[in-house]
Design a protein around this motif. Structure first.
Motif, PDB file in Angstrom:
ATOM      1  N   TYR A  17       0.797  -1.230   0.000  1.00  0.00           N
ATOM      2  CA  TYR A  17       0.000   0.000   0.000  1.00  0.00           C
ATOM      3  C   TYR A  17       0.830   1.281   0.000  1.00  0.00           C
ATOM      4  O   TYR A  17       0.316   2.340   0.302  1.00  0.00           O
ATOM      5  N   LEU A  18       2.123   1.185  -0.320  1.00  0.00           N
ATOM      6  CA  LEU A  18       2.988   2.360  -0.148  1.00  0.00           C
ATOM      7  C   LEU A  18       2.537   3.560  -0.964  1.00  0.00           C
ATOM      8  O   LEU A  18       2.544   4.696  -0.490  1.00  0.00           O
ATOM      9  N   GLY A  19       2.126   3.305  -2.221  1.00  0.00           N
ATOM     10  CA  GLY A  19       1.652   4.412  -3.062  1.00  0.00           C
ATOM     11  C   GLY A  19       0.400   5.038  -2.484  1.00  0.00           C
ATOM     12  O   GLY A  19       0.270   6.261  -2.391  1.00  0.00           O
ATOM     13  N   SER A  20      -0.533   4.174  -2.058  1.00  0.00           N
ATOM     14  CA  SER A  20      -1.773   4.686  -1.465  1.00  0.00           C
ATOM     15  C   SER A  20      -1.493   5.447  -0.185  1.00  0.00           C
ATOM     16  O   SER A  20      -2.114   6.485   0.073  1.00  0.00           O
ATOM     17  N   ILE A  21      -0.543   4.928   0.604  1.00  0.00           N
ATOM     18  CA  ILE A  21      -0.200   5.619   1.854  1.00  0.00           C
ATOM     19  C   ILE A  21       0.344   7.014   1.538  1.00  0.00           C
ATOM     20  O   ILE A  21      -0.039   8.007   2.165  1.00  0.00           O
ATOM     21  N   SER A  22       1.216   7.095   0.518  1.00  0.00           N
ATOM     22  CA  SER A  22       1.754   8.404   0.130  1.00  0.00           C
ATOM     23  C   SER A  22       0.621   9.346  -0.238  1.00  0.00           C
ATOM     24  O   SER A  22       0.601  10.513   0.165  1.00  0.00           O
ATOM     25  N   PHE A  23      -0.334   8.839  -1.022  1.00  0.00           N
ATOM     26  CA  PHE A  23      -1.439   9.690  -1.462  1.00  0.00           C
ATOM     27  C   PHE A  23      -2.307  10.126  -0.281  1.00  0.00           C
ATOM     28  O   PHE A  23      -2.703  11.292  -0.175  1.00  0.00           O
ATOM     29  N   LEU A  24      -2.583   9.175   0.622  1.00  0.00           N
ATOM     30  CA  LEU A  24      -3.417   9.533   1.777  1.00  0.00           C
ATOM     31  C   LEU A  24      -2.719  10.553   2.663  1.00  0.00           C
ATOM     32  O   LEU A  24      -3.357  11.470   3.190  1.00  0.00           O
ATOM     33  N   LEU A  25      -1.391  10.409   2.795  1.00  0.00           N
ATOM     34  CA  LEU A  25      -0.652  11.401   3.578  1.00  0.00           C
ATOM     35  C   LEU A  25      -0.735  12.761   2.899  1.00  0.00           C
ATOM     36  O   LEU A  25      -0.882  13.794   3.563  1.00  0.00           O
ATOM     37  N   PHE A  26      -0.660  12.764   1.570  1.00  0.00           N
ATOM     38  CA  PHE A  26      -0.777  14.031   0.833  1.00  0.00           C
ATOM     39  C   PHE A  26      -2.147  14.674   1.090  1.00  0.00           C
ATOM     40  O   PHE A  26      -2.237  15.884   1.349  1.00  0.00           O
TER      41      PHE A  26
ATOM     42  N   LEU B  16       9.246   9.607   3.727  1.00  0.00           N
ATOM     43  CA  LEU B  16       9.611   8.199   3.913  1.00  0.00           C
ATOM     44  C   LEU B  16       8.782   7.293   3.010  1.00  0.00           C
ATOM     45  O   LEU B  16       9.307   6.404   2.337  1.00  0.00           O
ATOM     46  N   ALA B  17       7.453   7.529   2.994  1.00  0.00           N
ATOM     47  CA  ALA B  17       6.551   6.664   2.233  1.00  0.00           C
ATOM     48  C   ALA B  17       6.846   6.750   0.738  1.00  0.00           C
ATOM     49  O   ALA B  17       6.835   5.736   0.038  1.00  0.00           O
ATOM     50  N   VAL B  18       7.118   7.970   0.260  1.00  0.00           N
ATOM     51  CA  VAL B  18       7.393   8.143  -1.171  1.00  0.00           C
ATOM     52  C   VAL B  18       8.687   7.418  -1.539  1.00  0.00           C
ATOM     53  O   VAL B  18       8.758   6.723  -2.563  1.00  0.00           O
ATOM     54  N   PHE B  19       9.702   7.541  -0.682  1.00  0.00           N
ATOM     55  CA  PHE B  19      10.956   6.841  -0.956  1.00  0.00           C
ATOM     56  C   PHE B  19      10.733   5.325  -0.935  1.00  0.00           C
ATOM     57  O   PHE B  19      11.222   4.606  -1.814  1.00  0.00           O
ATOM     58  N   ALA B  20       9.980   4.859   0.074  1.00  0.00           N
ATOM     59  CA  ALA B  20       9.739   3.423   0.182  1.00  0.00           C
ATOM     60  C   ALA B  20       8.970   2.921  -1.037  1.00  0.00           C
ATOM     61  O   ALA B  20       9.279   1.861  -1.602  1.00  0.00           O
ATOM     62  N   HIS B  21       7.987   3.702  -1.481  1.00  0.00           N
ATOM     63  CA  HIS B  21       7.207   3.369  -2.675  1.00  0.00           C
ATOM     64  C   HIS B  21       8.131   3.261  -3.884  1.00  0.00           C
ATOM     65  O   HIS B  21       8.040   2.324  -4.686  1.00  0.00           O
ATOM     66  N   MET B  22       9.059   4.217  -3.972  1.00  0.00           N
ATOM     67  CA  MET B  22       9.979   4.240  -5.103  1.00  0.00           C
ATOM     68  C   MET B  22      10.900   3.014  -5.073  1.00  0.00           C
ATOM     69  O   MET B  22      11.119   2.368  -6.106  1.00  0.00           O
ATOM     70  N   PHE B  23      11.427   2.701  -3.892  1.00  0.00           N
ATOM     71  CA  PHE B  23      12.291   1.522  -3.785  1.00  0.00           C
ATOM     72  C   PHE B  23      11.512   0.272  -4.181  1.00  0.00           C
ATOM     73  O   PHE B  23      12.018  -0.585  -4.904  1.00  0.00           O
ATOM     74  N   HIS B  24      10.273   0.190  -3.680  1.00  0.00           N
ATOM     75  CA  HIS B  24       9.459  -0.981  -3.982  1.00  0.00           C
ATOM     76  C   HIS B  24       9.271  -1.139  -5.477  1.00  0.00           C
ATOM     77  O   HIS B  24       9.491  -2.200  -6.049  1.00  0.00           O
ATOM     78  N   VAL B  25       8.887  -0.027  -6.135  1.00  0.00           N
ATOM     79  CA  VAL B  25       8.652  -0.064  -7.578  1.00  0.00           C
ATOM     80  C   VAL B  25       9.946  -0.426  -8.302  1.00  0.00           C
ATOM     81  O   VAL B  25       9.960  -1.221  -9.240  1.00  0.00           O
ATOM     82  N   PHE B  26      11.056   0.133  -7.820  1.00  0.00           N
ATOM     83  CA  PHE B  26      12.341  -0.117  -8.486  1.00  0.00           C
ATOM     84  C   PHE B  26      12.729  -1.591  -8.391  1.00  0.00           C
ATOM     85  O   PHE B  26      13.045  -2.231  -9.391  1.00  0.00           O
TER      86      PHE B  26
ATOM     87  N   VAL C 277       9.358  12.822 -10.790  1.00  0.00           N
ATOM     88  CA  VAL C 277       8.955  14.229 -10.634  1.00  0.00           C
ATOM     89  C   VAL C 277       8.195  14.394  -9.319  1.00  0.00           C
ATOM     90  O   VAL C 277       8.420  15.349  -8.564  1.00  0.00           O
ATOM     91  N   LEU C 278       7.304  13.446  -9.017  1.00  0.00           N
ATOM     92  CA  LEU C 278       6.531  13.534  -7.771  1.00  0.00           C
ATOM     93  C   LEU C 278       7.437  13.437  -6.548  1.00  0.00           C
ATOM     94  O   LEU C 278       7.193  14.106  -5.540  1.00  0.00           O
ATOM     95  N   LEU C 279       8.491  12.631  -6.639  1.00  0.00           N
ATOM     96  CA  LEU C 279       9.460  12.566  -5.534  1.00  0.00           C
ATOM     97  C   LEU C 279      10.099  13.936  -5.322  1.00  0.00           C
ATOM     98  O   LEU C 279      10.198  14.418  -4.186  1.00  0.00           O
ATOM     99  N   LEU C 280      10.505  14.576  -6.442  1.00  0.00           N
ATOM    100  CA  LEU C 280      11.125  15.902  -6.319  1.00  0.00           C
ATOM    101  C   LEU C 280      10.135  16.916  -5.753  1.00  0.00           C
ATOM    102  O   LEU C 280      10.495  17.729  -4.897  1.00  0.00           O
ATOM    103  N   VAL C 281       8.881  16.862  -6.217  1.00  0.00           N
ATOM    104  CA  VAL C 281       7.868  17.788  -5.698  1.00  0.00           C
ATOM    105  C   VAL C 281       7.689  17.570  -4.196  1.00  0.00           C
ATOM    106  O   VAL C 281       7.596  18.527  -3.419  1.00  0.00           O
ATOM    107  N   THR C 282       7.675  16.302  -3.779  1.00  0.00           N
ATOM    108  CA  THR C 282       7.554  15.996  -2.344  1.00  0.00           C
ATOM    109  C   THR C 282       8.712  16.618  -1.567  1.00  0.00           C
ATOM    110  O   THR C 282       8.516  17.237  -0.518  1.00  0.00           O
ATOM    111  N   LEU C 283       9.931  16.476  -2.106  1.00  0.00           N
ATOM    112  CA  LEU C 283      11.098  17.022  -1.403  1.00  0.00           C
ATOM    113  C   LEU C 283      11.034  18.554  -1.359  1.00  0.00           C
ATOM    114  O   LEU C 283      11.351  19.165  -0.337  1.00  0.00           O
ATOM    115  N   PHE C 284      10.611  19.185  -2.472  1.00  0.00           N
ATOM    116  CA  PHE C 284      10.510  20.647  -2.481  1.00  0.00           C
ATOM    117  C   PHE C 284       9.427  21.119  -1.509  1.00  0.00           C
ATOM    118  O   PHE C 284       9.593  22.138  -0.834  1.00  0.00           O
TER     119      PHE C 284
END
Lengths: 168, 250
Positions: free
Chosen positions: B62-71, B122-132, B150-157
């Motif tokens: 659920y990492l992607g969904s968790i990222s979205f819900l946190l957003f 954290l969730a976005v990074f974990a999602h990215m690692f998972h996908v990778f 791009v979404l990772l960069l937007v999250t960091l900004f």
């Protein structure tokens, strides 16, 4: 939709020029060119708009008081201006207190006779020379002089050679 | 009781108002269920059908969904925080203090926003690692991988711009150091720093600029890219599914 090689409209005008450019292509090109110019112009004026013309920031040129305020062989930190006024036997110089690494404010440590940066551990001598740390350059010296009424004056926009000292 | 509820529901569905909102009949068949999804703005970019395999629950599922819900949570708590916050010096720091000590439930909201922001990184990074590690960047998912970067960069900004807003010492020095890192960029560095700060020091202009970026510009960018991201998940054939012991399918 239309074949450019076919005869033109009811008036019998050709739909392509002699160079083979159809009316549709021509109109498309000038439309997109106009939109492109407008977009580029908008980007330029927006950039100009976002670049402030007047800055409400502390002045870069300031008076540092009478020379007698600074005893010989001392380093005095001026927190408002973020500058060290150093007085040696030869005279005065002004050293920037802003670390050349990433812009943190350094501190004069009298017991170690060093200027130290709290952020990443760079160390400098009182004259700004680098001792160690990630800082790439020594701390710059600012132009220092006397006003007509005999006060010290520092200009932070003008950096000078570290050998230059205001003799007294 | 159940019968009267059913009756009421049937009646509601026969009213003119209901029919004007939901123009099809009840979703009772596969076809009408699909039509219900296609015809809904909020659902149409989700798949009308999912494979059973892609619903298998795993530790990383659920990492992607968790990222979205946190957003979503950050958007709601952020809007609420904006009611008490002035992006001006020195008021910003006082407002932050007020939110912590004076405003009812302010400390709860502020901490919710702060912790959710840290969790989201954290969730976005974990999602990215998972996908990778799942190979989710491979065709046909390459474009969506780039959207994800791009979404990772937007999250960091977002995280970085939000960091200045409390206007405390930590914020001030973090942005001083961060914008000096930007100015190390060849040729453009000094101009980018000047535009970002609206001056040469981290001051009033910088606070206002970071506030506008944090509350308006970056969230809008994020929403657009999230929409494309979700849409492409469906268009690229659903979530990446890998057989438990074997090569990746699709």
């Amino acid at each position: 939709m239309t074949d450019s090689s076919k005869p033109g409209n009811a008036a019998g005008l050709p739909k392509t020029t002699e160079a083979g450019v159809s009316r549709r292509d021509f109109l498309n090109e000038i439309t997109f060119a106009a939109l492109g110019i407008a977009a580029g112009g908008s980007a330029i004026v927006t950039y100009g708009y976002l670049e402030p013309n007047v800055l409400f920031e502390p002045p870069t040129k300031f008076r540092a008081g009478a020379p007698d305020l600074y005893p010989v062989n001392t380093v005095t930190y001026l927190p408002e201006q973020q500058v060290y006024i150093v007085r040696t036997r030869e005279g005065f110089y002004a050293v920037s207190a802003v670390c050349t690494h990433l812009g943190c404010i350094t501190q004069w440590k009298p017991e170690a006779e060093q200027i130290a940066c709290p952020c990443h551990g760079s160390k400098f001598r009182a004259d700004g020379r680098k001792i160690e740390g990630p800082a790439p350059r020594p701390l710059p010296h600012f132009s220092i002089g006397l006003t007509p009424d005999g006060e010290l004056q520092v200009d932070k926009l003008e950096t000078i050679n570290p050998n230059q000292v205001l003799r007294t | 009781m159940a019968a009267s509820f059913q009756q009421a529901l049937t009646h509601l569905r026969s009213t003119r108002v209901w029919k004007s909102i939901f123009r099809r009949g009840p979703a009772l068949t596969n076809r009408t269920r699909s039509v219900a999804v296609f015809g809904n703005l909020f659902l149409h970019f989700l798949p009308a059908k999912v494979r059973e395999k892609s619903l298998r629950v795993r530790a990383t599922y659920y990492l992607g969904s968790i990222s979205f819900l946190l957003f979503a949570m950050l958007t709601i708590t952020g809007i609420l925080l904006m009611f008490y916050y002035h992006p001006a010096t020195p008021q910003a720091y006082r407002d932050m203090k007020d939110l912590r000590f004076v405003v009812s439930n302010g400390v709860f909201l502020r901490n919710l926003h702060r912790l959710a922001a840290q969790l989201m990184v954290l969730a976005v990074f974990a999602h990215m690692f998972h996908v990778f590690y799942r190979g989710g960047y491979k065709p046909p998912h390459e474009f969506n991988w780039v959207i994800g970067v791009v979404l990772l960069l937007v999250t960091l900004f977002l995280s970085y711009t939000g960091y200045l807003l409390p206007w405390d010492q930590l914020a001030f020095w973090a942005i001083t150091v961060g914008t000096n890192i930007i100015s190390a960029m060849p040729v453009l560095g000094k101009y980018v720093r000047f535009q970002l700060l609206g001056g040469t020091i981290v001051g009033e202009n910088a606070l206002l600029r970071f506030y506008v970026l944090h509350c308006v510009v970056l969230p809008l960018v994020a929403i657009v890219f999230v929409a494309v991201h979700f849409w492409r998940v469906q268009k690229d054939g659903g979530l990446t599914v890998r057989e438990p012991d074997g090569p990746q399918k699709d």
